[in-house]
Design a protein around this motif. Structure first.
Motif, PDB file in Angstrom:
ATOM      1  N   ASP A 306     -45.098  10.822  34.965  1.00 38.27           N
ATOM      2  CA  ASP A 306     -45.405  10.567  33.567  1.00 38.27           C
ATOM      3  C   ASP A 306     -46.914  10.461  33.324  1.00 38.27           C
ATOM      4  O   ASP A 306     -47.504   9.404  33.552  1.00 38.27           O
ATOM      5  CB  ASP A 306     -44.720   9.270  33.126  1.00 38.27           C
ATOM      6  N   THR A 307     -47.522  11.526  32.913  1.00 42.70           N
ATOM      7  CA  THR A 307     -48.889  11.664  32.369  1.00 42.70           C
ATOM      8  C   THR A 307     -50.025  11.402  33.350  1.00 42.70           C
ATOM      9  O   THR A 307     -51.043  12.058  33.278  1.00 42.70           O
ATOM     10  CB  THR A 307     -49.130  10.778  31.115  1.00 42.70           C
ATOM     11  N   ILE A 308     -49.894  10.431  34.259  1.00 45.24           N
ATOM     12  CA  ILE A 308     -51.001  10.123  35.170  1.00 45.24           C
ATOM     13  C   ILE A 308     -50.535  10.199  36.616  1.00 45.24           C
ATOM     14  O   ILE A 308     -49.367   9.954  36.925  1.00 45.24           O
ATOM     15  CB  ILE A 308     -51.604   8.720  34.899  1.00 45.24           C
ATOM     16  N   GLY A 309     -51.467  10.539  37.506  1.00 41.60           N
ATOM     17  CA  GLY A 309     -51.183  10.570  38.927  1.00 41.60           C
ATOM     18  C   GLY A 309     -51.970   9.493  39.644  1.00 41.60           C
ATOM     19  O   GLY A 309     -52.827   8.817  39.071  1.00 41.60           O
ATOM     20  N   LEU A 310     -51.672   9.331  40.923  1.00 41.54           N
ATOM     21  CA  LEU A 310     -52.387   8.370  41.761  1.00 41.54           C
ATOM     22  C   LEU A 310     -52.747   9.102  43.049  1.00 41.54           C
ATOM     23  O   LEU A 310     -52.163   8.887  44.110  1.00 41.54           O
ATOM     24  CB  LEU A 310     -51.496   7.157  42.037  1.00 41.54           C
ATOM     25  N   GLY A 311     -53.716  10.043  42.900  1.00 39.91           N
ATOM     26  CA  GLY A 311     -54.086  10.899  44.012  1.00 39.91           C
ATOM     27  C   GLY A 311     -55.583  10.932  44.252  1.00 39.91           C
ATOM     28  O   GLY A 311     -56.346  10.174  43.638  1.00 39.91           O
ATOM     29  N   PRO A 312     -56.039  11.841  45.106  1.00 44.15           N
ATOM     30  CA  PRO A 312     -57.453  11.877  45.496  1.00 44.15           C
ATOM     31  C   PRO A 312     -58.407  12.279  44.381  1.00 44.15           C
ATOM     32  O   PRO A 312     -59.610  12.037  44.487  1.00 44.15           O
ATOM     33  CB  PRO A 312     -57.480  12.903  46.632  1.00 44.15           C
TER      34      PRO A 312
END
Length: 364
Positions: A306-312
């Motif tokens: 949902d809309t945002i990621g948590l990646g590099p």
């Protein structure tokens, strides 16, 4: 509630110095989930319907006669207009799209729809995908209630899975049983097709369940979740069937420690990519370097991702009431893999875990 969402959208738009006279959210040729976010429509499909949002925080909903009753029963604060034909729909578009600058989510509209829109609207089409995503990323009270309920249903179903496992059962059989149990427990739908991976199949992060049969010493990786009032949850656990060898236990312990580290790091005010990179460094400092190859997590809401990621490359700032997953994994081709995933609500202090089932190493 709806006014707050529209207010926040136009605050982001103004912050980016985008001059928007109104914004169009359409469920025409490509059904846009943003329609349900800004309308808060609780029922119906609303194919062909659209919303127009204005900077004064008013909104108008345009729908077919078939969806009129569903629109009237929804929670949104908007004027409702009904059309009975494509011609009437086009006329309503033409009459209500104001000014020279129209905001659109370019990621949610097809080229064909954009070209047709230009026949009605002669002004500029301006992309506001980023602003919509930032608005949706921060959840309000009602959204959090729905996600928590979806997570409760998912957690309850996870607690019932160990009793489903037996010698020779196929991955697909477990998948069918999980879907039935999720719905029995109150899910209106699945957030996504369940991932049920036995043995070496668990080394594939997005594995599609097959007819592979369960046998002693197998990894049992389970990734599934249910929806409630259109809102998703997300959860993964990995078990071992009948026994686990030392390398399996070491992989599991490393992933668990990495996940707990990620949970501790997920705080209001931190840059998102820093959370991912902290966990990646932890795993890469073990003998499993290079075996964690996906993002640490992602947003949860009306969509599973949902809309945002948590990646590099996630360079946004984590804020209170964002809902994200933390899901590190280690994957060894031909051998197997472990992933542990929970859904969390960001708080001012420690983030709140809302998926609940033991993370102790289970040999079933």
């Amino acid at each position: 509630m709806m006014k707050n969402r529209i207010e926040r959208l136009f605050e982001y738009i103004n912050k980016e110095k985008k001059n928007i006279d109104c914004a169009l959210i359409s469920r025409s040729t490509f059904p846009d989930i943003n329609f349900f976010y800004f309308s808060n429509a609780s029922g119906g499909l609303f194919d062909g319907s659209f919303l127009i949002l204005y900077p004064d925080c008013t909104s108008k909903l345009f729908t077919s006669a078939m969806e009129k009753e569903a629109a009237e029963k929804s929670y949104g604060d908007f004027e409702i207009y009904v059309f009975n034909s494509r011609e009437e729909r086009n006329k309503l578009l033409e009459d209500n799209l104001k000014g020279q600058n129209l905001g659109l989510s370019f990621s949610s509209i097809t080229y064909l729809e954009a070209e047709k829109l230009k026949e009605t609207y002669k002004g500029n089409l301006i992309d506001i995908t980023k602003e919509i995503n930032l608005t949706r990323a921060i959840k309000d009270k009602k959204e959090i209630e729905n996600i928590k309920r979806a997570s409760d249903i998912t957690s309850k179903t996870f607690s019932q899975v160990p009793d489903m496992l037996r010698d020779g059962i196929a991955e697909k059989e477990i998948s069918f049983m999980i879907e039935f149990q999720l719905k029995k427990n109150g899910a209106e739908a699945l957030s996504y097709d369940p991932i049920v991976a036995f043995g070496a199949n668990s080394s594939l992060p997005h594995y599609e369940s097959s007819n592979s049969k369960l046998k002693t010493n197998d990894f049992v990786l389970l990734d599934f979740a249910g929806k409630y009032n259109r809102y998703c949850s997300d959860m993964t656990r990995t078990f071992f069937y009948r026994k686990a060898d030392n390398i399996q236990k070491k992989i599991y312990q490393t992933v668990l420690e990495a996940q707990l580290l990620g949970i501790d790091e997920l705080k209001h005010g931190i840059i998102a990519k820093d959370v991912h990179n902290t966990v990646l460094r932890y795993i890469d400092n073990t003998e499993f370097k290079g075996r964690f190859m996906h993002s640490l997590g992602h947003g949860i809401g009306l969509e599973t991702h949902d809309t945002i990621g948590l990646g590099p490359s996630s360079d946004y700032t984590i804020e209170k009431n964002m809902v994200l997953t933390i899901e590190p994994g280690i994957y060894i081709p031909g051998f197997g893999g472990v992933r542990i995933e929970d859904t969390l609500i960001v708080k001012k202090g420690k983030s709140e875990i809302i998926t609940h089932f033991t993370k102790d190493l289970l040999i079933i």
